[in-house]
Design an enzyme around this catalytic site. Structure first.
Site, PDB file in Angstrom:
ATOM      1  N   SER A   7      -8.847  -1.354  -5.937  1.00 48.25           N
ATOM      2  CA  SER A   7      -8.592  -0.542  -4.749  1.00 48.25           C
ATOM      3  C   SER A   7      -7.197  -0.842  -4.221  1.00 48.25           C
ATOM      4  O   SER A   7      -6.907  -1.956  -3.777  1.00 48.25           O
ATOM      5  CB  SER A   7      -9.645  -0.847  -3.681  1.00 48.25           C
ATOM      6  OG  SER A   7      -9.219  -0.269  -2.473  1.00 48.25           O
ATOM      7  N   HIS A  32      -8.297   3.056  -7.562  1.00 49.00           N
ATOM      8  CA  HIS A  32      -9.110   3.593  -6.475  1.00 49.00           C
ATOM      9  C   HIS A  32      -8.231   3.788  -5.239  1.00 49.00           C
ATOM     10  O   HIS A  32      -7.601   2.846  -4.754  1.00 49.00           O
ATOM     11  CB  HIS A  32     -10.237   2.599  -6.183  1.00 49.00           C
ATOM     12  CG  HIS A  32     -11.246   3.043  -5.193  1.00 49.00           C
ATOM     13  ND1 HIS A  32     -12.279   3.909  -5.508  1.00 49.00           N
ATOM     14  CD2 HIS A  32     -11.403   2.735  -3.881  1.00 49.00           C
ATOM     15  CE1 HIS A  32     -13.023   4.102  -4.421  1.00 49.00           C
ATOM     16  NE2 HIS A  32     -12.510   3.411  -3.424  1.00 49.00           N
ATOM     17  N   ASP A  34      -8.150   4.862  -1.383  1.00 52.41           N
ATOM     18  CA  ASP A  34      -8.989   5.049  -0.194  1.00 52.41           C
ATOM     19  C   ASP A  34      -8.283   5.928   0.822  1.00 52.41           C
ATOM     20  O   ASP A  34      -7.308   5.506   1.441  1.00 52.41           O
ATOM     21  CB  ASP A  34      -9.311   3.686   0.430  1.00 52.41           C
ATOM     22  CG  ASP A  34     -10.323   2.918  -0.400  1.00 52.41           C
ATOM     23  OD1 ASP A  34     -11.410   3.476  -0.662  1.00 52.41           O
ATOM     24  OD2 ASP A  34     -10.028   1.779  -0.791  1.00 52.41           O
ATOM     25  N   MET A  36      -8.454   7.548   4.317  1.00 52.81           N
ATOM     26  CA  MET A  36      -9.175   7.460   5.599  1.00 52.81           C
ATOM     27  C   MET A  36      -8.446   8.300   6.636  1.00 52.81           C
ATOM     28  O   MET A  36      -7.209   8.313   6.666  1.00 52.81           O
ATOM     29  CB  MET A  36      -9.197   6.004   6.075  1.00 52.81           C
ATOM     30  CG  MET A  36      -9.825   5.044   5.084  1.00 52.81           C
ATOM     31  SD  MET A  36      -9.915   3.378   5.787  1.00 52.81           S
ATOM     32  CE  MET A  36     -10.432   2.443   4.344  1.00 52.81           C
ATOM     33  N   HIS A  65     -11.218   8.281  -3.048  1.00 50.59           N
ATOM     34  CA  HIS A  65     -12.423   8.136  -2.222  1.00 50.59           C
ATOM     35  C   HIS A  65     -12.093   8.648  -0.829  1.00 50.59           C
ATOM     36  O   HIS A  65     -11.371   8.000  -0.082  1.00 50.59           O
ATOM     37  CB  HIS A  65     -12.801   6.644  -2.226  1.00 50.59           C
ATOM     38  CG  HIS A  65     -13.931   6.286  -1.315  1.00 50.59           C
ATOM     39  ND1 HIS A  65     -14.187   4.980  -0.937  1.00 50.59           N
ATOM     40  CD2 HIS A  65     -14.885   7.044  -0.720  1.00 50.59           C
ATOM     41  CE1 HIS A  65     -15.235   4.954  -0.137  1.00 50.59           C
ATOM     42  NE2 HIS A  65     -15.682   6.194   0.015  1.00 50.59           N
ATOM     43  N   MET A  67     -12.787   9.243   2.765  1.00 45.12           N
ATOM     44  CA  MET A  67     -13.575   8.878   3.946  1.00 45.12           C
ATOM     45  C   MET A  67     -13.026   9.730   5.087  1.00 45.12           C
ATOM     46  O   MET A  67     -12.280   9.266   5.961  1.00 45.12           O
ATOM     47  CB  MET A  67     -13.414   7.372   4.209  1.00 45.12           C
ATOM     48  CG  MET A  67     -14.155   6.535   3.173  1.00 45.12           C
ATOM     49  SD  MET A  67     -13.583   4.827   3.100  1.00 45.12           S
ATOM     50  CE  MET A  67     -12.226   5.014   1.946  1.00 45.12           C
ATOM     51  N   MET A 137     -21.826   2.624  -1.298  1.00 41.52           N
ATOM     52  CA  MET A 137     -20.998   1.747  -0.459  1.00 41.52           C
ATOM     53  C   MET A 137     -21.778   0.457  -0.173  1.00 41.52           C
ATOM     54  O   MET A 137     -22.899   0.501   0.326  1.00 41.52           O
ATOM     55  CB  MET A 137     -20.637   2.428   0.861  1.00 41.52           C
ATOM     56  CG  MET A 137     -19.604   3.533   0.750  1.00 41.52           C
ATOM     57  SD  MET A 137     -18.056   3.049  -0.044  1.00 41.52           S
ATOM     58  CE  MET A 137     -17.441   1.780   1.063  1.00 41.52           C
ATOM     59  N   ASP A 175     -18.747  -0.052  -4.227  1.00 40.30           N
ATOM     60  CA  ASP A 175     -17.476  -0.280  -3.530  1.00 40.30           C
ATOM     61  C   ASP A 175     -17.698  -1.116  -2.274  1.00 40.30           C
ATOM     62  O   ASP A 175     -18.445  -0.706  -1.379  1.00 40.30           O
ATOM     63  CB  ASP A 175     -16.893   1.098  -3.160  1.00 40.30           C
ATOM     64  CG  ASP A 175     -15.536   1.026  -2.478  1.00 40.30           C
ATOM     65  OD1 ASP A 175     -14.934  -0.056  -2.426  1.00 40.30           O
ATOM     66  OD2 ASP A 175     -15.082   2.096  -2.008  1.00 40.30           O
TER      67      ASP A 175
HETATM   68  C1  DX5 Z   1     -13.693   0.396   2.178  1.00 36.74           C
HETATM   69  C2  DX5 Z   1     -13.032   0.959   0.950  1.00 36.74           C
HETATM   70  C3  DX5 Z   1     -13.014   0.039  -0.220  1.00 36.74           C
HETATM   71  C4  DX5 Z   1     -12.226  -1.220   0.004  1.00 36.74           C
HETATM   72  C5  DX5 Z   1     -12.732  -2.285  -0.909  1.00 36.74           C
HETATM   73  O1  DX5 Z   1     -13.769   1.376   3.142  1.00 36.74           O
HETATM   74  O2  DX5 Z   1     -13.708   2.129   0.536  1.00 36.74           O
HETATM   75  O3  DX5 Z   1     -12.580   0.702  -1.385  1.00 36.74           O
HETATM   76  O4  DX5 Z   1     -10.853  -1.039  -0.226  1.00 36.74           O
HETATM   77  O5  DX5 Z   1     -12.110  -3.469  -0.601  1.00 36.74           O
HETATM   78  P1  DX5 Z   1     -12.738  -4.886  -0.922  1.00 36.74           P
HETATM   79  O6  DX5 Z   1     -12.943  -4.974  -2.401  1.00 36.74           O
HETATM   80  O7  DX5 Z   1     -11.704  -5.833  -0.407  1.00 36.74           O
HETATM   81  O8  DX5 Z   1     -14.050  -4.983  -0.176  1.00 36.74           O
HETATM   82 ZN    ZN Z   2     -13.243   2.981  -1.469  1.00 41.86          ZN
END
Ligand code: DX5
Ligand code: ZN
Length: 218
Positions: A7, A32, A34, A36, A65, A67, A137, A175
């Protein structure tokens, strides 16, 4: 082989290109991303221009991903951004099935995600037969570096069972809080794709590849 998805949330953003190249030559690896929006989750990360820069330089497939509260908008506006897998949250979609159908036109792989408090039963058989990936998740989305929630094991097992009974083909991705302490059990439960941020990146650059392999070679 199990896919490992580092990630990028945990990488060095000022040196992103070097971070990406540090994984050159590794087999079965996705990056990956993220995304947000400060609404579906409290945090804000990056959007269209940054995603495009990453996919252009990346030596691996990019797994985004989302969110976000309006995945329909992102699905449409990012269709030419080079994303391999587009994952959205079932809790955010207005109509998951029609979104999946639309995304399928533009993305090689389409995923759907469930938050820790959302049960597997929220994903209908129709959805499970249509998607390429289900993301479980194992932390509340929004922040990297949180502790793994063991309730994910049962969800993975339930999904693996459903996949078999339906004759479906989706990957099971997990994840949040993934480390070498839980990777083996996650794979045994049925996970095919492990996302790991802090565990992979919180080390020296020459050690990233070892960290990746330590999640799947036992
Ligand atoms: C959380 C993200 C994850 C996060 C994982 O909202 O979707 O992808 O980056 O990070 P670690 O592996 O540090 O928990
Ligand atoms: Zn993620």
């Amino acid at each position: 082989m199990t896919i490992i998805s580092p990630s990028l949330l945990a990488c060095d953003f000022l040196n992103m290109e070097f971070e990406l190249m540090a994984f050159e030559g590794v087999k079965d690896l996705w990056f990956h991303l993220d995304i947000m929006d400060g609404h579906f989750v409290p945090n804000l990360t990056f959007g269209h221009p940054v995603i495009e820069l990453i996919t252009k330089k990346s030596p691996h497939k990019c797994d985004a991903h989302f969110m976000v509260t309006n995945p329909e908008f992102y699905g449409e506006t990012l269709k030419n951004a080079g994303i391999h897998n587009f994952t959205f949250h079932v809790e955010a979609a207005l109509d998951s099935m029609s979104l999946i159908k639309n995304l399928k036109i533009n993305y090689p792989s389409v995923g759907i995600s469930i938050k820790p408090k959302t049960s597997v039963s929220k994903l209908s058989d129709e959805i499970l037969k249509a998607v390429d990936l289900v993301l479980v998740m194992s932390v509340e989305p929004g922040f990297g570096g949180q502790s793994f929630m063991p309730a994910a094991y049962d969800k993975i097992k339930e999904l693996a069972k459903k996949r078999k009974s339906l004759g479906a083909h989706f990957q099971i991705q997990v994840d949040g809080g993934v480390t070498d302490k839980n990777a083996k059990e996650l794979i045994a439960a049925g996970a095919d794709n492990l996302v790991a941020g802090s565990y992979v990146f919180k080390t020296t650059k020459d050690n990233y590849k070892n960290k990746v392999e330590s999640l799947r070679s036992f």
